[in-house]
Write a protein that holds these residues in place. Structure first.
Motif: not given
Length: 803
Positions: A124-131
């Motif tokens: 996961i990537d906290t800066t991805h909008e899905d996150y």
RNA sequence: GCGGGCGUGGCGGAAUUGGCAGACGCGCCAGACUUAGGAUCUGGUGUCUUCGACGUGCAGGUUCAAGUCCUGUCGCCCGCACCA
């Protein structure tokens, strides 16, 4: 056969990736095991060996668990919002998105080269909008449950980063990010009401298995104290000045009061106060001091007496003066204290300086010299006189206060509410709309994620405003409630937001209906073992426990505590013994070690170099020891004998090794686990060969540490299937015991001889044989035996004295 | 100041929790193999006045026996820090 680590490591990494060997299975019949490591911030500098040590611990546990038949979830991700990417963007004009993607790419390749058994499908990537959609969702849930509020307060402001910082981010009066001095500034701040969860966070600690020092740190951070609130009336007004004290039983010793310089009653009674200007001047002076200076000037108490206002001690009706002083903080208790100079050192110093009376109410000490803070008999205290028990006198005092309606029992915490906004671009937008008619209106859930708009200029706006404030298309919107023209909140969430719940997303990382599916949460949560840095034990972990507990309270997660067990690794210091840093030039890049010696050597060394929980300096020399070890392991291929079982000479050693390695992995004693394997390897060499059975056990035990070389050896020697799918070896307790042991024979505690005995040999024959030893006979001459001690399987001690 | 932890060879560190201090590794010494060795292998390696004595920061104590328990003391590291 020479071990070509570069080729062989690449080979197995490719196979693991293609076959998705380490993918966790959602919901299976196997018992689950969730091991979690703190996900990294993907900085431009890349990883250093400290990251590798941090992950290697639970990597070993995870690989062992799989061999023990568990369905293991061992994920990794990236905590990628934050200032460095944004500052880099300001400097170079590169968009933080691009910078972050590059860094994540770099980190990923570094991690893969070390052969970690992460489930890469769950990254996961906290800066991805899905996150961050779900980070915003949780924020709105908190808003809905009245855990979010906005308040104007003095805040810690970093003039260099141009951001508001929480107390946690500005410890020591320095900005946590750029280390420049913090200034105090009045500003609208978003808060999360974490103090409402203080008791639950304390209670929860009883349920979990954290190392004692970690629990203690969290308890101190929350800082619960019990005492009482007492109301002091102000003469000539109907105002009640409320104070908090832990010692309401010392009320008879109160000779003055002190309030914080910012206390609102000053403004309120401006007309009655005759030295208002002096008070204002003092307040301004304090405002100039940073929080750091305020707490450092412990020795020198300053303050100003409020002229025109006096308070009445409710217990004896005496009129007492009120002072303002910066040793009283507005953000703890009520911002006002009752001063008992005889029994509080700070009050004592203040009283001495300002010539205020000191009335002793507890017997003991010498109040001519200093405040007495110990226990003793109550004196000069009316109905409390003669009481010698602190607990009892406090209880009596509180009962009295309640009866008379002048006070009540109370509780305070050191922990403050969590300042939850930053005026920066690279963070989660706070999903709130400011409507002139409706006030603060949450963005509706179905409009999440509230996306971060594209901008060209990342510089903060005037007066530390967020760069988002400059984007009209973002700011101007319609109110979700009334449809009228409104403006969006332009602040973003702090760095800590995304990491406060990431472990929940790993459970179900691609879900677009919920932050995670309930069934999957029930299966995987709680985290069985969480390892990370000591520096995250208070801030990050308290925040994460708070968010999780909130989600539990609203029925979104299944258990009250997220982490069953927490440990912390020690730092890897530079070869110079200093903390690794770019500026000191002592950083060790894992890639270099992998290039030179291979991943297995790096993994083994970071765990072998010392106590896992303590800091230890890197040594280029010592790494070679692990290189030799791995090479010698591989050379076992040339000395394998066809026997499937263990040879009689090593049977006991094999069982002991299995036992020791198995238990050491569970208690973070990776260094001694590896040492034990080294000893066994030396035994194979001493014997001049290794049976297939011994080899099989040995490479299985070593596999979690050095997965590539062991997997290759498994294949070369034709064992069935893949090593990572076999079973962890079992040991037999009986076979761990040697039948004969050598014990020490002592005279008066000094070893004088050795004796080979059978383990079950009875005490009297052991003692008899000990005394038959030639050397012992010699030494016993002229002495009288006073006592004979036999510790089974350990030693004989003969106590003598001269005749 | 308060809270937590630590002090063991030249170095990183072991020691079943009161039972042979120094496992394992580095380094160092000697030897072997080598054109070569910063490769590999074999042996050695706490200190000293070496058939003995002394050794776990320092000083005491308990015990047949102390790195381990107790008292005092010195030094280092990490948190928190005027928390009423």
């Amino acid at each position: 056969m020479k071990y070509n680590f570069a080729q062989i490591e690449k080979k197995w990494q490719k196979i693991w990736e293609e076959q998705k060997t380490f993918a966790a299975v959602d919901i299976s019949d196997k018992p689950k095991y969730y091991s979690l490591v703190e996900f990294p911030y993907p900085s431009g500098a890349g990883m250093h060996v400290g990251h590798i040590k941090a992950y290697a611990g639970l990597e070993v546990v995870s690989r062992k668990r799989r061999l023990q038949g568990y369905n293991v979830l061992f994920p990794i991700g990236f905590d990628a919002f934050g200032l460095p990417a944004e500052n880099y963007a300001i400097k170079t004009g590169k968009h933080p998105r691009k910078v972050t993607n590059d860094n994540i790419h770099n980190f990923t390749s570094q991690l893969k080269r070390v052969g970690f058994s992460f489930d890469w499908s769950r990254t996961i990537d906290t800066t991805h909008e899905d996150y961050y959609k779900w980070t915003q969702w949780i924020f709105l849930k908190m808003f809905e449950h009245n855990l979010v509020f906005r308040d104007k307060t003095l805040i810690n402001y970093c003039p260099s980063c141009k951001v508001v910082l929480s107390n946690e981010d500005s410890q020591g009066g320095k900005c946590d990010i750029c280390h420049s001095d913090i200034v105090q500034k009045s500003k609208d701040v978003w808060y999360l009401r974490i103090t409402q969860y203080a008791d639950k966070l304390l209670e929860g600690l009883k349920e979990v298995d954290y190392s004692p020092n970690i629990k203690v740190q969290q308890e101190n951070w929350i800082g619960k104290s019990t005492g009482a609130f007492v109301n002091f009336s102000i003469s000539g007004t109907d105002e009640q000045l409320k104070i908090y004290t832990t010692r309401p039983d010392t009320l008879f010793g109160v000779t003055f009061m002190v309030i914080a310089p910012e206390h609102p009653i000053i403004e309120k009674y401006k007309d009655k106060i005759t030295n208002f200007d002096a008070l204002e001047a003092y307040k301004t002076e304090c405002g100039k001091k940073t929080a750091f200076e305020r707490t450092q000037l412990v020795k020198d108490k300053t303050g100003v007496k409020i002229e025109g206002l006096t308070a009445v001690n409710p217990i004896n009706g005496k009129e007492i003066p009120i002072y303002i002083s910066d040793y009283v903080m507005m953000n703890y208790g009520t911002g006002a204290i009752m001063a008992v100079p005889a029994h509080d050192q700070r009050d004592y110093e203040f009283a001495k300086k300002f010539g205020i009376a000191i009335v002793q109410v507890i017997k003991g000490g010498d109040i001519e010299k200093e405040a007495y803070t110990g226990d003793g008999e109550m004196i000069n205290s009316g109905f409390l006189n003669g009481c010698t028990n602190k607990k009892e006198s406090i209880e009596k005092a509180i009962a009295y206060l309640q009866e008379k309606g002048i006070g009540e029992a109370g509780v305070q915490y050191k922990m403050n509410d969590w300042a939850f906004n930053r005026q920066r671009y690279w963070g989660e937008p706070i999903p709130i709309v400011h409507c002139p008619k409706c006030g603060m209106v949450p963005v509706p859930y179905d409009q999440l994620p509230l996306k971060l708009p594209e901008v060209e200029n990342f510089e903060p706006g005037q007066d530390g405003e967020s760069p988002l404030a400059k984007i009209d298309s973002f700011v101007n919107c319609s109110c979700p409630k009334c449809g009228g023209a409104a403006k969006r909140e332009t602040d973003t969430m702090p760095q800590w937001a995304g990491s406060s719940w990431y472990f929940l997303r790993y459970v179900d990382p691609h879900n677009d209906k919920a932050f995670a599916d309930q069934e999957k949460l029930k299966y995987w949560m709680p985290v069985d073992w969480y390892n990370g840095g000591m520096e995250h034990v208070t801030r990050h972990m308290i925040y994460a426990r708070f968010w999780y507990r909130f989600l539990y309270d609203i029925g979104e997660v299944p258990y009250p505590e997220p982490f069953l067990k927490r440990t912390a690794q020690g730092l890897i210091l530079g070869a110079d013994g200093e903390k690794m840093s770019k500026s000191k030039g002592n950083v060790v890049d894992p890639n270099e070690v992998v290039d030179q010696y291979g991943a297995d050597v790096l993994r083994t060394y970071v765990l072998f170099m010392g106590d896992y929980e303590k800091a230890a300096p890197w040594s280029d020399e010592a790494v070679k020891g692990c290189k030799r070890f791995i090479d010698r392991v591989f050379k076992l291929n040339d000395m394998v004998t066809p026997q499937e079982g263990y040879s009689p000479a090593l049977e006991s050693a094999m069982h002991k090794t299995i036992k020791k390695v198995s238990s050491d992995i569970e208690t973070l004693k990776y260094n001694t686990a590896i040492a034990t394997l080294m000893t066994l390897l030396n035994d194979f060499y001493a014997k001049g060969g290794v049976t297939r059975g011994e080899l099989k056990t040995f490479i299985t035990l070593l596999n979690p540490f050095a997965p590539h070389v062991t997997e290759e050896m498994w294949e070369i020697n034709g064992f069935a299937g893949m090593l990572n799918q076999t079973q962890w070896p079992e040991y037999c307790e009986e076979k761990c015991k040697d039948e004969t042991v050598q014990i020490a024979v002592q005279i008066n505690g000094k070893v004088r001889a050795k004796l080979d005995i059978a383990l079950d040999e009875p005490q009297d024959t052991v003692l008899k044989r000990a005394k038959e030893d030639a050397r012992i006979i010699e030494l016993l001459q002229g002495n009288q035996i006073v006592k004979e001690i036999y510790v089974k399987g350990k030693l004989v001690n003969i106590v003598v004295r001269p005749q």
